[in-house]
Design a protein around this motif. Structure first.
Motif, PDB file in Angstrom:
ATOM      1  N   ARG A  23       0.915   4.089  -2.786  1.00  0.00           N
ATOM      2  CA  ARG A  23       0.658   5.493  -2.454  1.00  0.00           C
ATOM      3  C   ARG A  23       1.773   6.366  -3.013  1.00  0.00           C
ATOM      4  NH1 ARG A  23      -0.854   4.616   2.729  1.00  0.00           N
ATOM      5  NH2 ARG A  23       1.123   5.315   3.596  1.00  0.00           N
TER       6      ARG A  23
ATOM      7  N   SER B 138       1.584   9.306  -6.031  1.00  0.00           N
ATOM      8  CA  SER B 138       1.967  10.721  -5.931  1.00  0.00           C
ATOM      9  C   SER B 138       3.067  11.062  -6.935  1.00  0.00           C
ATOM     10  CB  SER B 138       2.405  11.054  -4.493  1.00  0.00           C
ATOM     11  OG  SER B 138       3.434  10.182  -4.126  1.00  0.00           O
TER      12      SER B 138
ATOM     13  N   ARG C  80       0.834  -1.206   0.000  1.00  0.00           N
ATOM     14  CA  ARG C  80       0.000   0.000   0.000  1.00  0.00           C
ATOM     15  C   ARG C  80       0.859   1.242   0.000  1.00  0.00           C
ATOM     16  NH1 ARG C  80      -3.588  -2.606   3.235  1.00  0.00           N
ATOM     17  NH2 ARG C  80      -2.672  -1.779   5.155  1.00  0.00           N
TER      18      ARG C  80
END
Lengths: 469, 80
Positions: free
Chosen positions: A344, A348, A340
């Motif tokens: 993430r 970004s 995860r």
């Protein structure tokens, strides 16, 4: 008597003052003898000699009274102003002052009402002095060692007290014998209270730590000694706690108001004085039982508590169960968490790289190029202009040069003589020169060969111009 | 707890102290070590109280007086 009746007047016998005075005395003393008179005591005066002088009066008249020093002890009450009394004695006269008076050898309070009125008066007086105040009362010792009893050494009172003491808690008892009625009562009781207080603890006569002043029941006159101010003051001044037990329950005497504790009867005084020994022994036994019971219970309670605590104490396995479970859960979750996190982060990153697309760059480049072309287009005419202006200037200068230069002079028939590179202007120089060259309008001729530079006619060298001047 | 040695206590003080000891032991909130001390003190107080109660001796004397009413000594009393 006959003399007066028969012939009043000149023939009346003549007395001397002393004679008539003596006669009157004889008549008065003889006529009245020993009598009782009731009245209220007026002014009282005790002479330095010790004799008492006072008046007995009613609403109209006054009777002067005397009681000689030696007689005072026999009075059952002392004359006190305002007191209703019955006095007993003999009428007599005092010739030296033409007075009559009564010599009183006995005085009694006239009825209970009068006595009570006098007692009330005394009570008010002592109360006003604060002698009845509760804070003056001393506590009765719980278990006195020595009890001082002030009473008659004979009779039921001392017997009752000693009996009751023996029943309850046998103690050391000192009896101070006193008269408990009559005129000797008050001074003796007061003396006894003071006497007990004067003893020193541990002396030959040990000082009691409790006093009992006792008397059995009787008439108000019998008890009157305990209403005397002298007794009340001695009791109030006593440092040793004092129990008063005078008369029956219903009798209240002045000493009861100042004593530290009032007992209704002498027997009750003994009960107030000491606790019951057997009860105390039982009490002590009971305390002992309570202590051992409490001790046992204390141990039992702690044992129970220990058992309860050890029962609820968790097993070591059980203690580990939860942390172990948590560890497993964490172990599971860790790779997931890593994935995860990567997701993430790349999200970004994508967001950031999205901002630097080629299209955007291209747009920028195109815009820059357009700007460049616009500016270049504006630059061209300018350059041409500058170029034109410069070539015009050049042509002008060229024209000026050809006009002013030596070649034009050549057109007009002048020639330039050179030796090598040197211009020869002097004939002397020409004679010295090895070879010469003459430049004409249309070329150069060497003097000698003179054909070499003919093709170069018209060609000019600006650096040669200086030599013209 | 007073500092007076038990042997010098009056009966009443010893009694009060004993009652205090018993109450505290019965309340049961005294630490174990203290309760042992209390226990010992209770025993001492009890013995003292019992001793005081055992000293119950009757001795009656009458004071003899001189003519001025001052005490001179004692004489035995035999109230009938």
């Amino acid at each position: 008597m006959d003399l007066f009746e028969d012939k009043p007047g000149d023939n009346a016998p003549e007395f001397s003052v002393s004679e008539i005075s003596g006669a009157v005395k004889k008549v008065i003393e003889g006529e009245f003898g020993r009598i009782r008179v009731r009245g209220e005591v007026g002014r009282v005066f005790q002479a330095r000699s010790g004799h008492l002088y006072y008046d007995i009066k009613d609403d109209k008249n006054v009777l002067a009274c005397t009681t000689w020093k030696g007689q005072i002890g026999t009075l059952s009450v002392r004359p006190e102003e305002g007191l209703e009394v019955v006095v007993t004695g003999r009428l007599t006269t005092f010739g030296a002052q033409s007075k009559y008076n009564m010599n009183v050898d006995e005085m009694a309070v006239a009825g209970e009402g009068a006595l009570m009125a006098m007692l009330e008066k005394r009570k008010k007086k002592l109360e006003a002095e604060g002698l009845f105040a509760t804070e003056r009362k001393k506590p009765i010792p719980y278990l006195p060692e020595i009890i001082g009893v002030i009473t008659s050494p004979q009779g039921a009172v001392i017997r009752d007290i000693l009996h009751r003491l023996r029943d309850r808690f046998p103690r050391k008892v000192l009896v101070w014998p006193v008269a408990v009625q009559g005129d000797r009562c008050a001074p003796e009781v007061a003396n006894a209270i003071r006497g007990f207080n004067a003893l020193t603890p541990g002396g030959a006569l040990p000082r009691p730590d409790l006093l009992i002043v006792a008397r059995g029941g009787g008439s108000i006159e019998d008890l009157w000694g305990f209403n005397e101010e002298e007794v009340a003051r001695a009791a109030a001044d006593s440092d040793i706690p004092l129990i008063s037990a005078v008369g029956h329950e219903t009798d209240t005497t002045l000493i009861d108001f100042v004593s530290d504790q009032r007992a209704p009867t002498p027997t009750a005084a003994a009960e107030l004085a000491v606790p019951v020994r057997l009860e105390l022994l039982a009490w002590v036994e009971a305390q002992e039982a309570r202590i051992s019971r409490a001790g046992q219970q204390m141990i039992e309670r702690r044992r129970d508590r220990l058992r309860d605590l050890s029962r609820v104490l968790p097993k070591p396995d059980a203690l580990l169960f939860e942390p172990r479970q948590r560890l497993d859960r964490m172990d599971d979750a860790l790779p997931q968490a890593l994935i995860r996190l990567t997701e993430r982060k790349s999200a970004s990153l994508a967001q950031l790289t999205g901002a630097v697309r080629p299209a955007m760059l291209r747009t920028k480049v195109t815009a820059a190029r357009e700007r460049l072309e616009t500016r270049a287009a504006r630059l061209e005419p300018l350059i041409r202009q500058v170029h034109d202006r410069k070539s015009d200037q050049l042509q002008q200068l060229e024209r000026l040069r050809t006009t002013l230069g030596y070649q034009a002079t050549l057109q007009r028939g002048y020639a330039v003589v050179r030796s090598g590179d040197q211009i020869v202007t002097d004939a002397s120089d020409a004679k010295k020169a090895a070879e010469l060259e003459i430049e004409f309008r249309d070329g150069r001729v060497p003097v000698g060969s003179g054909k070499k530079s003919s093709t170069k006619a018209g060609r000019s060298d600006p650096s040669d111009q200086g030599s013209l001047f | 707890m007073s500092d007076t040695p038990v042997s010098e206590m009056s009966f009443e003080d010893a009694m009060r102290a004993l009652e205090d000891v018993v109450n505290r032991l019965e309340a049961g909130d005294v630490p174990l070590e203290d309760s042992i001390k209390l226990y010992e003190r209770g025993a001492e107080l009890k013995a003292h109280c019992q001793k005081k109660l055992a000293e119950a001796e009757e001795k009656v004397a009458q004071i003899t007086l001189d003519k001025d009413g001052q005490p001179t000594g004692t004489a035995p009393v035999h109230p009938q």
